[in-house]
Design a protein around this motif. Structure first.
Motif, PDB file in Angstrom:
ATOM      1  N   VAL A  78     -36.389 -31.738 -23.876  1.00  0.00           N
ATOM      2  CA  VAL A  78     -37.785 -31.723 -23.438  1.00  0.00           C
ATOM      3  C   VAL A  78     -38.392 -30.445 -23.999  1.00  0.00           C
ATOM      4  O   VAL A  78     -37.829 -29.355 -23.849  1.00  0.00           O
ATOM      5  N   ILE A  79     -39.521 -30.593 -24.671  1.00  0.00           N
ATOM      6  CA  ILE A  79     -40.283 -29.443 -25.153  1.00  0.00           C
ATOM      7  C   ILE A  79     -41.477 -29.298 -24.223  1.00  0.00           C
ATOM      8  O   ILE A  79     -42.326 -30.185 -24.148  1.00  0.00           O
ATOM      9  N   HIS A  80     -41.503 -28.197 -23.485  1.00  0.00           N
ATOM     10  CA  HIS A  80     -42.558 -27.940 -22.511  1.00  0.00           C
ATOM     11  C   HIS A  80     -43.680 -27.158 -23.188  1.00  0.00           C
ATOM     12  O   HIS A  80     -43.417 -26.178 -23.888  1.00  0.00           O
ATOM     13  N   THR A  81     -44.917 -27.587 -22.984  1.00  0.00           N
ATOM     14  CA  THR A  81     -46.072 -26.854 -23.491  1.00  0.00           C
ATOM     15  C   THR A  81     -47.168 -26.894 -22.446  1.00  0.00           C
ATOM     16  O   THR A  81     -47.266 -27.862 -21.674  1.00  0.00           O
ATOM     17  N   VAL A  82     -47.957 -25.845 -22.395  1.00  0.00           N
ATOM     18  CA  VAL A  82     -49.013 -25.718 -21.398  1.00  0.00           C
ATOM     19  C   VAL A  82     -50.361 -25.855 -22.090  1.00  0.00           C
ATOM     20  O   VAL A  82     -50.731 -25.017 -22.919  1.00  0.00           O
ATOM     21  N   GLY A  83     -51.074 -26.911 -21.761  1.00  0.00           N
ATOM     22  CA  GLY A  83     -52.388 -27.132 -22.341  1.00  0.00           C
ATOM     23  C   GLY A  83     -53.467 -26.360 -21.603  1.00  0.00           C
ATOM     24  O   GLY A  83     -53.288 -25.953 -20.450  1.00  0.00           O
ATOM     25  N   PRO A  84     -54.599 -26.174 -22.275  1.00  0.00           N
ATOM     26  CA  PRO A  84     -55.717 -25.469 -21.646  1.00  0.00           C
ATOM     27  C   PRO A  84     -56.502 -26.381 -20.698  1.00  0.00           C
ATOM     28  O   PRO A  84     -56.540 -27.600 -20.889  1.00  0.00           O
ATOM     29  N   THR A  85     -57.116 -25.773 -19.723  1.00  0.00           N
ATOM     30  CA  THR A  85     -58.069 -26.475 -18.879  1.00  0.00           C
ATOM     31  C   THR A  85     -59.400 -26.507 -19.625  1.00  0.00           C
ATOM     32  O   THR A  85     -59.818 -25.499 -20.199  1.00  0.00           O
ATOM     33  N   TYR A  86     -60.045 -27.660 -19.659  1.00  0.00           N
ATOM     34  CA  TYR A  86     -61.307 -27.802 -20.376  1.00  0.00           C
ATOM     35  C   TYR A  86     -62.399 -26.995 -19.697  1.00  0.00           C
ATOM     36  O   TYR A  86     -62.495 -26.947 -18.471  1.00  0.00           O
ATOM     37  N   ALA A  87     -63.236 -26.358 -20.516  1.00  0.00           N
ATOM     38  CA  ALA A  87     -64.416 -25.645 -20.028  1.00  0.00           C
ATOM     39  C   ALA A  87     -65.535 -25.884 -21.022  1.00  0.00           C
ATOM     40  O   ALA A  87     -65.409 -25.519 -22.198  1.00  0.00           O
TER      41      ALA A  87
END
Length: 171
Positions: A78-87
């Motif tokens: 599993v490759i974990h990545t953290v996406g941005p919250t849209y603004a």
């Protein structure tokens, strides 16, 4: 590299690695993150706890990626990545694109040749689906990698259609 989209469950994909749309804590959550942790079992959580105790005491930064075992999933990693919250007031497209580029880099270090991505940041992080699909496909298309197959695995028909449209646009 072949880029495709399928409608389905990312936890059932028989690929070398699946990408998890994680939160920065790396300790499970809702949506794709929760599904991967539930289906993959305790081995994934234990590996994430080790990452938090070591290189990521403050959590995984947005746009970065790191790998763990896939536990009971059909995939190997599993490759974990953290996406941005849209603004709407701030362009975060580079952070979203980074999730895909960094995941591909991690896949290359692992020797993964087949990779499944979810629609990162389009759920509770509220990124507009069409925009996110375009950013994702463009980032994958433009990244030099040894990965042979990238499969976007979309849970619902709207996401599937948005990613198929983006794939056709970038062929």
């Amino acid at each position: 590299m072949r880029i495709t989209a399928v409608q389905g469950d990312i936890t059932e994909q028989d690929v070398d690695a699946v990408v998890n749309a994680a939160n920065s804590a790396l300790l499970g959550g809702g949506g794709v993150d929760g599904a991967i942790h539930r289906r993959g079992g305790a081995d994934i959580l234990e590996a994430c706890k080790k990452l938090r105790a070591g290189d990521y005491p403050d959590g995984l930064p947005v746009g970065q990626a790191v790998a763990t075992t896939a536990g009971k999933l059909p995939a190997r990693w599993v490759i974990h990545t953290v996406g941005p919250t849209y603004a709407a007031s701030e362009d975060r497209s580079e952070l979203l694109a980074s999730c895909f580029r960094e995941s591909l880099k991690v896949a290359d270090t692992l020797g993964a040749r087949t990779l499944a991505f979810p629609a990162i940041s389009t759920g509770v992080y509220r990124y507009p689906l069409d925009e996110a699909a375009d950013i994702a496909v463009r980032a994958v298309h433009d990244t030099a990698t040894d990965v042979d197959v990238v499969r976007f695995v979309l849970f619902d028909n709207g996401s599937y259609e948005a990613f198929n449209t983006a794939i056709r646009r970038h062929e």
